[in-house]
Design a protein around this motif. Sequence first.
Motif, PDB file in Angstrom:
ATOM      1  N   LEU A 120       0.577  -1.158  -0.034  1.00 48.35           N
ATOM      2  CA  LEU A 120       0.015  -0.008  -0.128  1.00 48.35           C
ATOM      3  C   LEU A 120       0.922   1.358   0.197  1.00 48.35           C
ATOM      4  N   ARG A 121       1.851   1.217   0.644  1.00 45.37           N
ATOM      5  CA  ARG A 121       2.683   2.426   0.730  1.00 45.37           C
ATOM      6  C   ARG A 121       3.431   2.815  -0.479  1.00 45.37           C
ATOM      7  N   GLN A 122       3.873   1.520  -0.941  1.00 44.30           N
ATOM      8  CA  GLN A 122       4.434   1.945  -2.536  1.00 44.30           C
ATOM      9  C   GLN A 122       3.447   2.423  -3.378  1.00 44.30           C
ATOM     10  N   ARG A 123       2.273   1.902  -3.475  1.00 45.47           N
ATOM     11  CA  ARG A 123       1.141   2.195  -4.323  1.00 45.47           C
ATOM     12  C   ARG A 123       0.840   3.709  -4.069  1.00 45.47           C
ATOM     13  N   ILE A 124       0.322   4.091  -2.745  1.00 42.12           N
ATOM     14  CA  ILE A 124       0.044   5.194  -2.881  1.00 42.12           C
ATOM     15  C   ILE A 124       0.831   6.574  -2.868  1.00 42.12           C
ATOM     16  N   ARG A 125       2.252   5.976  -2.584  1.00 41.28           N
ATOM     17  CA  ARG A 125       3.136   7.037  -3.057  1.00 41.28           C
ATOM     18  C   ARG A 125       3.127   7.449  -4.620  1.00 41.28           C
ATOM     19  N   LYS A 126       3.122   6.308  -5.289  1.00 35.08           N
ATOM     20  CA  LYS A 126       3.111   6.425  -6.705  1.00 35.08           C
ATOM     21  C   LYS A 126       1.849   7.206  -7.340  1.00 35.08           C
ATOM     22  N   TYR A 127       0.639   6.649  -6.405  1.00 34.64           N
ATOM     23  CA  TYR A 127      -0.473   7.343  -6.750  1.00 34.64           C
ATOM     24  C   TYR A 127      -0.790   8.873  -6.558  1.00 34.64           C
ATOM     25  N   ASN A 128      -0.215   9.201  -5.490  1.00 35.90           N
ATOM     26  CA  ASN A 128      -0.417  10.415  -5.094  1.00 35.90           C
ATOM     27  C   ASN A 128       0.417  11.452  -5.824  1.00 35.90           C
ATOM     28  N   LYS A 129       1.389  10.996  -6.188  1.00 40.84           N
ATOM     29  CA  LYS A 129       2.145  11.757  -7.172  1.00 40.84           C
ATOM     30  C   LYS A 129       1.650  12.873  -7.783  1.00 40.84           C
ATOM     31  N   ASP A 130       0.627  12.179  -8.794  1.00 41.04           N
ATOM     32  CA  ASP A 130      -0.157  12.629  -9.688  1.00 41.04           C
ATOM     33  C   ASP A 130      -1.087  13.838  -8.970  1.00 41.04           C
ATOM     34  N   TYR A 131      -1.243  13.660  -7.701  1.00 39.21           N
ATOM     35  CA  TYR A 131      -2.212  14.647  -7.045  1.00 39.21           C
ATOM     36  C   TYR A 131      -1.472  15.644  -6.067  1.00 39.21           C
ATOM     37  N   GLU A 132      -0.279  15.758  -6.373  1.00 37.94           N
ATOM     38  CA  GLU A 132       0.565  16.302  -5.539  1.00 37.94           C
ATOM     39  C   GLU A 132       0.084  17.730  -5.165  1.00 37.94           C
ATOM     40  N   LYS A 133      -0.176  18.517  -6.232  1.00 35.96           N
ATOM     41  CA  LYS A 133      -0.928  19.845  -6.134  1.00 35.96           C
ATOM     42  C   LYS A 133      -2.116  19.819  -5.098  1.00 35.96           C
ATOM     43  N   GLU A 134      -2.867  19.031  -5.518  1.00 34.16           N
ATOM     44  CA  GLU A 134      -4.211  19.041  -4.545  1.00 34.16           C
ATOM     45  C   GLU A 134      -3.768  18.777  -3.221  1.00 34.16           C
ATOM     46  N   ILE A 135      -3.014  17.964  -2.937  1.00 35.30           N
ATOM     47  CA  ILE A 135      -2.835  17.515  -1.745  1.00 35.30           C
ATOM     48  C   ILE A 135      -1.930  18.488  -0.789  1.00 35.30           C
ATOM     49  N   SER A 136      -1.102  18.981  -1.409  1.00 32.90           N
ATOM     50  CA  SER A 136      -0.520  20.160  -0.802  1.00 32.90           C
ATOM     51  C   SER A 136      -1.538  21.328  -0.385  1.00 32.90           C
ATOM     52  N   ASP A 137      -2.665  21.477  -1.323  1.00 36.21           N
ATOM     53  CA  ASP A 137      -3.471  22.483  -1.161  1.00 36.21           C
ATOM     54  C   ASP A 137      -4.444  22.170  -0.052  1.00 36.21           C
ATOM     55  N   TYR A 138      -4.560  20.713   0.043  1.00 34.41           N
ATOM     56  CA  TYR A 138      -5.484  20.227   0.988  1.00 34.41           C
ATOM     57  C   TYR A 138      -4.695  20.489   2.549  1.00 34.41           C
ATOM     58  N   LYS A 139      -3.455  20.168   2.607  1.00 31.69           N
ATOM     59  CA  LYS A 139      -2.923  20.061   3.597  1.00 31.69           C
ATOM     60  C   LYS A 139      -2.584  21.715   4.148  1.00 31.69           C
ATOM     61  N   ALA A 140      -2.731  22.541   3.396  1.00 32.69           N
ATOM     62  CA  ALA A 140      -2.671  24.127   3.574  1.00 32.69           C
ATOM     63  C   ALA A 140      -4.171  24.374   4.024  1.00 32.69           C
ATOM     64  N   HIS A 141      -5.318  24.005   3.288  1.00 31.89           N
ATOM     65  CA  HIS A 141      -6.607  24.531   3.700  1.00 31.89           C
ATOM     66  C   HIS A 141      -7.476  23.306   4.029  1.00 31.89           C
ATOM     67  N   SER A 142      -7.043  22.603   5.032  1.00 29.62           N
ATOM     68  CA  SER A 142      -7.778  21.437   5.473  1.00 29.62           C
ATOM     69  C   SER A 142      -9.303  21.601   5.407  1.00 29.62           C
ATOM     70  N   ASP A 143      -9.595  22.745   5.798  1.00 28.43           N
ATOM     71  CA  ASP A 143     -10.953  23.028   6.275  1.00 28.43           C
ATOM     72  C   ASP A 143     -11.960  22.897   5.233  1.00 28.43           C
ATOM     73  N   ASN A 144     -11.464  23.247   3.724  1.00 26.92           N
ATOM     74  CA  ASN A 144     -12.127  23.377   2.745  1.00 26.92           C
ATOM     75  C   ASN A 144     -12.459  21.804   1.947  1.00 26.92           C
ATOM     76  N   TYR A 145     -11.828  20.958   2.692  1.00 26.98           N
ATOM     77  CA  TYR A 145     -12.097  19.494   2.299  1.00 26.98           C
ATOM     78  C   TYR A 145     -12.939  18.607   3.196  1.00 26.98           C
ATOM     79  N   PRO A 146     -14.207  18.585   2.890  1.00 24.45           N
ATOM     80  CA  PRO A 146     -14.821  17.757   3.754  1.00 24.45           C
ATOM     81  C   PRO A 146     -14.632  16.282   3.522  1.00 24.45           C
TER      82      PRO A 146
END
Lengths: 856, 368
Positions: free
Chosen positions: A137-163
């Motif tokens: 899982l660790r390997q896969r999620i790392r790989k998968y999340n690479k595509d969503y890097e921007k969104e994830i960082s955005d989420y980490k910044a404004h976690s309130d916006n993400y229900p």
Amino acid sequence: MSKFFVQNSSSESESESEDEIAEVQKPTRPMYTYESDEDQKGSRVVLSERDKRIEEINNLVRQLKNAKKIRDIVKSNQTFDELVKVYDKCRKVVEKDGHFKHFIRAIADLETFVNELWDSSWKASASKSNSTALTKLRQRIRKYNKDYEKEISDYKAHSDNYPEEEKISKTDSEESESEEEVQPKKELKTKTKVEKSESESESGEEDSESEISWDETEESTSDEELVYDKADAYKLFLKDTTSTKTKKDEKKRPKEKKVVVTVDTDRESEKPKFERKLFAKEEEITPINVFNKLNEIVSARGRKGTDRHDQLEMLKELREISRAHNFGSAMDFKIVFNQMAISFDYNTRISACMKSEVFQECLNMLDQMINIVLENPDIEVSENVSDEEENVHDNTKPYKIRGCVLTITDRMHEEFTKILQQCDAHGTEYVERLKDEPKLNALIDKLQNYLEMRGNSQEICRVYLRKVENIYYKYDKNNEKNSAELIDRLCKYIYTNDSTDRLRAKAMLCHVYHNALHDRWFEARDLLLMSHLQESIDNSDILLQILYNRTMVQVGLCAFRVGCIKDAHSALLDIQVGNRAKELLAQGVMMQRNIEKSKEQEIKERQRLIPFHMHINLELIECVYLVSAMLIEIPFMSSREFETKKRLISKQFHYQMKLSERQPVVGPPENMREHVVAASRVMKKGDWKACTDYLINDKMNAKVWDLMPQSDRVKQLLIEKVKEESLRTYLFRFSGVYESISIESLAKMFDLPRNFVYSVISKMIINEELMASLDEPTQTIVMHRTEPTKLQTLALQLSEKISNLMDQTERMVQIRGGEMGAFLNRNQQGQQNQQAQQSKQQGYKQTRNQRNQQQK
Amino acid sequence: MSQRQHNSASTSSQTSAPAAQLASLNENVPTPVSAANQIAKSRIDYVQVDALVLLKIIKHTQESGGGAELAQGILTGMVQIQDGNSKRIEVTNCFGLPTANNLKGGTADYNEQCNIFITDNLKTFRHLNIDHLIIGWYQSSLFGNFVNKNFIEDHFMYQSDIEDSIVIIYDPFKTQHGSVYFKAFRLTPNMMEMQNRKDFSPETIKDLKLNHENFMEELPVVIRNSHLVNSLLCELEDLNPTPKHQSFFDLATGSVLEKNLRSLIDNVDELTVDTAKFLNYHKQLQKQNHLKQQHLQKREAENSARRARGDPLLPEEDINKIFKPLPPISRLETLLISNQIQNYCQQITDFTSQSFSNLFITEAVQNK
């Protein structure tokens, strides 16, 4: 319920646009839909694509959360898998709206969770399966999340916006209650729409016949709804009472006893009743009304519960109504068009064909359709008319109808072929059915007239090809010129104007076929050679290949008829090899011993079969092939009698010969093959008379030769050929016996004109087949007798082999480091020997010559 | 072919009993110790064939399609020692083996059926006081094309079981054309040795000094008629005077020579192929030897360097592991084909010389 009612104007447009997306997504899928099971159960929740996806993701996120809580990594691994899959599915939606926030949150959380676990000491205590799952899982999620890097960082910044979970169409549910009553019509419309979009997506899984023409009609109907979505339709609906709506709704699914729950209460109370009456009494019958009704009926087409017969009846009635009220021919056309489409739909199985009555009806309808378009030049019928432009009831503007008469005609033709395939080819029924062909042809002619006026060049090409395909295989006895010119004209048009290679290739093959059929050998050959189809035919589709095979056979037969034996042989060779002529020409399904065919394959092959009246007689093909093989092979065999290595020109011919040789007693020939074999046997001796007797007699006439047009001419030609080849065979075989032969006697022997014999012999001398010279004054052939006897040939061969062997041995000695000199010396000796031999031979010859002279 | 193998298998399994009898028969002869002695012992001077056997073989061959099908059978008789050293085989009777087709039981248990058939026959022979010792077998052959692997293997089995066994070859075609072709063969001791070793590599052949001429020996055949037969023949001659028209001068050059030549061509082809194979094998061998040499030299150089440095030496045994020895090529086929070719050549020579003499005679007659 609340999820369904999309009343808010903004959300309405949104859901509509989503529907559009769904439609765009599967534009080519036909709409033979089945109601989903959920439907039958009663309550039905219809969600927009986006909502559905969101719901799915919500579920998964919840599962994931639970799994995380109990630290079940295996489970969360699976859930993650599903999540990724589901998210993949809603890519379309995502592209439009941006990423789902809760999804981003979920994957980001999962990653942090996994990383935490990885670093913590939990890993050591975890079960084996869990720890391996974690690694994965660790390997896969790392790989998968690479595509969503921007969104994830955005989420980490404004976690309130993400229900954590996305609420589905929150706004709708709030407002729907109030507006429900106000706009019942709209909701219904949306419902049907959503249903449709869903059913469209469902239909993909269901297997059903797919025909191109249907898609088009289907598309048109679904798009039509968009038309009545526009302002004027809206007004109409406001005028309508809700009750008619209900009826319509019920009628749509007459078999379905349950009323859709989503409609308001007064509908639910009403009992579902089957209503034949199309319109309520109080209802006003307007063109628009009729048109809507039509759409309604058509949109039910292909659903599980729909009774096709009922549909047809309804359409018929509708048409009468429209005629009675004089709604114009455009409306009439539209209705007939749909009527035909549904008639084609009538049989669910592909293999089943229309009943003849239905077919007759269809013919009539098609006739009417073509008449309508011919008589009303103001109606534009085309595939390119978009649904918005379509106009059947507004007489102020020119009529425009979406659809294609040509496609329907093509479909009609296919149906006709199918009917013929199902008939017993030798029964009277077949003849009865075949009587429909002129009607169909007349229709095609009419259509051609119409398209020549109105259609574009591609359409004209198609209708021309259709016409050519109906003519090319018919032998025109009386006015050969006419059909030839016609085909020539049509094909040439296709050659110049066609943009797809397929039509051109087909037209070309038909053209060649027609030429060959009418003995225009050179035209046929040249056209075939010019087409360069030989190179590409292996890669083309099977139907084209079958046509190619048919054409080649016809070309071969033509070559035979005009006396080009070699060409005939080579043209027929490919078909005859391997005894698969029947299959290659699609004139029957063959059962082969070694190859097991699957059911599907067999069905497919059956579908490809060519109707019986277009068949080429297989026995004729084989006979022509064998006779040409005989004419080539027998002289060839006689000329190379001495060679040990046998070269075969035609395997099949040799096979037949061998078969007869194996028989202990050869009786008088019975069938065609035996006749040919018997003929070959006597031809080997140069007995042309017996040979022709075997080839041309009452039996063979009935079986083979009379099948050809102008059989007398062919027979005459054949006799000439047999004489010529017999003469050659005779000379090959028995020239050794003669010192000289007079041409006169040869001419008498073979009943040939003297100059013909002269030319044949000259040719043989030039080709060095016959070692002889012509003596002009005495008109004799003087044999030179340079041909070694059988024994001498063998001895020569043996010496060759031995010298080979010696070479090998010499090399061996060299390898062993032996004395090369010894062998070289021997070689020289050998050469000397040879020379000595040669001189001996010469001496022998000289003495012979002397002796000859003495004798003289 | 398979049928022949069947036969041989069956007979070899069967022949254990007669072999014992043979031993008992030769009891008075001191058992030879050395191989050389044995060779001397097993030397047979000639084969004496009874007319009965001859006729029986001809009949059998004729019945099985005039040579088209292979006719095989068992010879019975005895071994005679004369004057201490010269030894002859007397073939006094024979019987044909059934083919797989005309056995009732079908092909499945052909071996067993054959065995039963042979033992039954031998028993009957004993009851009738006929020699019941198997001393070999016979086979029909067209144009002398009998020398092949199966034949050699079959006969090897006979000869290894019964030391003195022979094989008689009968050619119906030749016989029909005026000269009885009836020949007895044995494998030479060297060939037996090679068959025993089952090793047909060129080295073995070289060791045993085998060539295409000496792996098989032909024994002179003497046909013996009993007095009764002789008197019968005399009577027959009286009854059936020789026909006036003799076909002595029938040359019939074409077909016989052609057939021989064709067979020759085929055989030469085979031989060429075989030679090519052998050549190839030699090339490979040479190449490998070369590589081996190189490897050894390298190793040598390295070892000497190591010796100079005082390091332990590298082993030298692994040479066979690095270069796997090539599987030795079988030369048996070559031998057989060569022999077959020789046969054909001999036949052609015989035939042509006969024809030539005929020619000369006719010429002489014509001139008169």
